[in-house]
Write an enzyme that holds these catalytic residues in place. Sequence first.
Site, PDB file in Angstrom:
ATOM      1  N   ALA A  35       0.844  -1.275   0.010  1.00  0.00           N
ATOM      2  CA  ALA A  35       0.113  -0.009  -0.108  1.00  0.00           C
ATOM      3  C   ALA A  35       0.969   1.239   0.048  1.00  0.00           C
ATOM      4  O   ALA A  35       0.366   2.109  -0.739  1.00  0.00           O
ATOM      5  CB  ALA A  35      -0.886   0.050   1.240  1.00  0.00           C
ATOM      6  N   TYR A  37       3.979   1.489  -0.947  1.00  0.00           N
ATOM      7  CA  TYR A  37       4.541   1.594  -2.395  1.00  0.00           C
ATOM      8  C   TYR A  37       3.794   2.116  -3.434  1.00  0.00           C
ATOM      9  O   TYR A  37       4.053   2.839  -4.213  1.00  0.00           O
ATOM     10  CB  TYR A  37       5.157   0.144  -2.777  1.00  0.00           C
ATOM     11  N   LYS A 110      -4.852 -12.452  -9.465  1.00  0.00           N
ATOM     12  CA  LYS A 110      -3.350 -11.770  -9.389  1.00  0.00           C
ATOM     13  C   LYS A 110      -2.580 -12.332  -8.204  1.00  0.00           C
ATOM     14  O   LYS A 110      -2.530 -12.054  -7.035  1.00  0.00           O
ATOM     15  CB  LYS A 110      -3.399 -10.404  -9.257  1.00  0.00           C
ATOM     16  N   GLU A 168       3.571 -17.249 -12.880  1.00  0.00           N
ATOM     17  CA  GLU A 168       3.869 -16.526 -11.574  1.00  0.00           C
ATOM     18  C   GLU A 168       4.317 -17.856 -10.679  1.00  0.00           C
ATOM     19  O   GLU A 168       3.585 -18.948 -10.634  1.00  0.00           O
ATOM     20  CB  GLU A 168       2.769 -15.949 -10.940  1.00  0.00           C
ATOM     21  N   LYS A 284      -8.038  -8.647 -18.767  1.00  0.00           N
ATOM     22  CA  LYS A 284      -7.431  -8.642 -19.919  1.00  0.00           C
ATOM     23  C   LYS A 284      -8.284  -8.598 -21.101  1.00  0.00           C
ATOM     24  O   LYS A 284      -9.333  -9.562 -20.840  1.00  0.00           O
ATOM     25  CB  LYS A 284      -6.116  -9.808 -20.269  1.00  0.00           C
ATOM     26  N   CYS A 405      -1.883  -9.593  39.960  1.00  0.00           N
ATOM     27  CA  CYS A 405      -1.877  -9.920  41.485  1.00  0.00           C
ATOM     28  C   CYS A 405      -0.728 -10.416  41.696  1.00  0.00           C
ATOM     29  O   CYS A 405      -0.320 -10.616  42.988  1.00  0.00           O
ATOM     30  CB  CYS A 405      -2.843 -10.789  41.526  1.00  0.00           C
ATOM     31  N   CYS A 421      -2.251 -17.629  35.675  1.00  0.00           N
ATOM     32  CA  CYS A 421      -2.022 -17.384  37.049  1.00  0.00           C
ATOM     33  C   CYS A 421      -3.188 -18.202  37.848  1.00  0.00           C
ATOM     34  O   CYS A 421      -4.191 -18.357  37.454  1.00  0.00           O
ATOM     35  CB  CYS A 421      -2.866 -15.970  37.347  1.00  0.00           C
ATOM     36  N   CYS A 427      -7.636 -13.040  41.779  1.00  0.00           N
ATOM     37  CA  CYS A 427      -6.924 -12.140  40.685  1.00  0.00           C
ATOM     38  C   CYS A 427      -7.843 -11.255  40.301  1.00  0.00           C
ATOM     39  O   CYS A 427      -8.870 -11.354  39.535  1.00  0.00           O
ATOM     40  CB  CYS A 427      -6.423 -12.967  39.701  1.00  0.00           C
TER      41      CYS A 427
END
Length: 670
Positions: A35, A37, A110, A168, A284, A405, A421, A427
């Site tokens: 983003a 870039y 893509k 790709e 395309k 605690c 804990c 606590c």
Amino acid sequence: MNHDEAEARVNELVDQINAHRRAYYEGNTVLISDADYDTLMKELEHLENQFPELVTGDSPTQTVGGQATATFSPVTHLDRMMSLDNVFSKEELTTWIEKINAKKYLVELKIDGLAINLRYEKGRLISAATRGDGVVGEDVTANVLTIKSIPQRLQGENHPDQVEVRGEIYFPVKEFQELNASLIEQGKAPFANPRNSASGSLRQKDSAVTASRPLQMLVHGIGAWPTNPATTQSETYEILKGWGLPTSNRVKVLETTQEVINYIDDFEKQRHSLEHEIDGVVIKVDDLNEQRELGFTSRAPRWAIAYKYAPEQVNTKLLDIRVSVGRTGRATPYAVVEPVKVAGSVIEFATLHNQDVVKAKGVLIGDTIVIRKAGDVIPEILGPVVELRTGEERAFVMPTQCPDCQSTLRAMAEGDIDLRCPNSESCPAQLRERIAFIGSRGVLDIEALGEVTAIELCKDILKNDAELFALTQDQLMTADYFKKKDGTPAEVTSKLLKNLEDAKTRPLWRILVALNIRHVGPVASRSLATQFGSLEDIFNATKQELEAIEGVGTIIADSLIEWYQVQWHKNIVKRWNECGVQTATPNFQGPSSTEGIFSGKTIVVTGTLVEMTREQAEEAIISRGGKASGSVSKNTSFVVAGPGAGSKLAKAETLGVDVIDEFQFLQLLA
């Protein structure tokens, strides 16, 4: 901005963008998010449009990618490998389509990977090269030969003397996660994302390393091929498929703008259930004659465009790692990050689950990190940008004491990764989280008992869970939060008391969930309530009796028995009874029949419903003999989808599971 200011900014942008290109194409790393870039590129394009005299031949708007390094031999492509222009909105896409006005459009995903150029001569793979600067790439033939899905000899006969196939190369998401875990275990830096891992794996000096990585490839076009017999891009793909090259089964040929937009929207929903990462859709012109007429700019074809999805992955600074304690005592590290906007919301925190996950992510406090948030999904840290480390970063050290605690944290069972804990009764953090959980929609649905109210109650008013339903107005009025400036009760006060009174008659299974017993969730609680009809009978049942209940089993049975052996837990049940909480199903006649219109069916509810909550819909399914599931599989009978349905709807469509809307669901109930 005047000319001199514009020139200075253009020079600055060119230097920045080229530095990021070198890092990506030559260094296998990403120093900024996609983003950021794209933002730099758009600013440069805008300035060059305003001041065309500042455009130079080596501007990133006029050139493609990076350049070949000395690590690999240079390979000159027979046809130049172009880049793609981008659009970021449906309006921009519509404008492009109207301007092109083609007969048909080929649309494909893509893939977020590494572009590759394969040169075949008479059906035999001669070379494989990266994009490089579009003219000269790097020779990675030896490494590509290790990728099983790329044929070294094409199938069939009568292959062209020369043809370039473009595609790709990607790293599958599941295997990427396994690779990173392995790298960290070896003390090596992890990859920030699958795209980096694909690039790093392909550009190894040792082909054996590449061979050990599960790289895949999908074809997305051709370069040089003077004798292509096809008349369309889609026909070309069919030829390539016939040669044994890996092609996508998600490619479609469409005619209208709306069809293209529907395709984009459909795959945005499925984006995170795919085997590879995508960052958009490529559109395309399908007809090759139309492509030739439209031609190219200096860096991209005019007949293709990439629609980029909104960024879900950004870079930010890891400011600190802190620890929070939850309702069951689990101590969970979480990241404090420099606020950054991603997927429509500003992120300041991200969970890190436990100390082992922090180690597995390979992050240090002070790192620049890659963070992802997909829709409503909790923000996830993917990893550090190791190249930006300054040496001032520091490792996270898991504390030995509870931050609330000061009790010593410890694993509660052998082999338990999580530290907890042990001070569950006193606590403050655990009490606060338990009270907020009781008020949540999936438990007792006490509207006025949200997180903020729970915090205020646990400061000085409420000392334990047992007294929740005994709260009075006088008690509440001792805290400023529950009274107005004139000293009269605030709206939240009367609303909370009324909500608590209403919650006393919630179904038994919800009361059981509200007890905060570890492992005992809605599914087990429904089964237990249906079988026994009261908390008394549930807690008096033997382990064997509990284990025999569907959805319970040994772990939950043990948890129920152990919980009720603690005296202060017994006090909760006793005190709630005294306060009028309905701990038994009225007029219980024993286990009810599960016969009904949904008998034997597994149903998933997703999205936002209008006439009922999701929990009410699930109760309606169960009361009619069905199973309400939280995940979609091939065994799902159907999905009830409301507005905002995301990955579950996408998965249902992929698996061919029937989907109905809320109106159709209500008709079934009627």
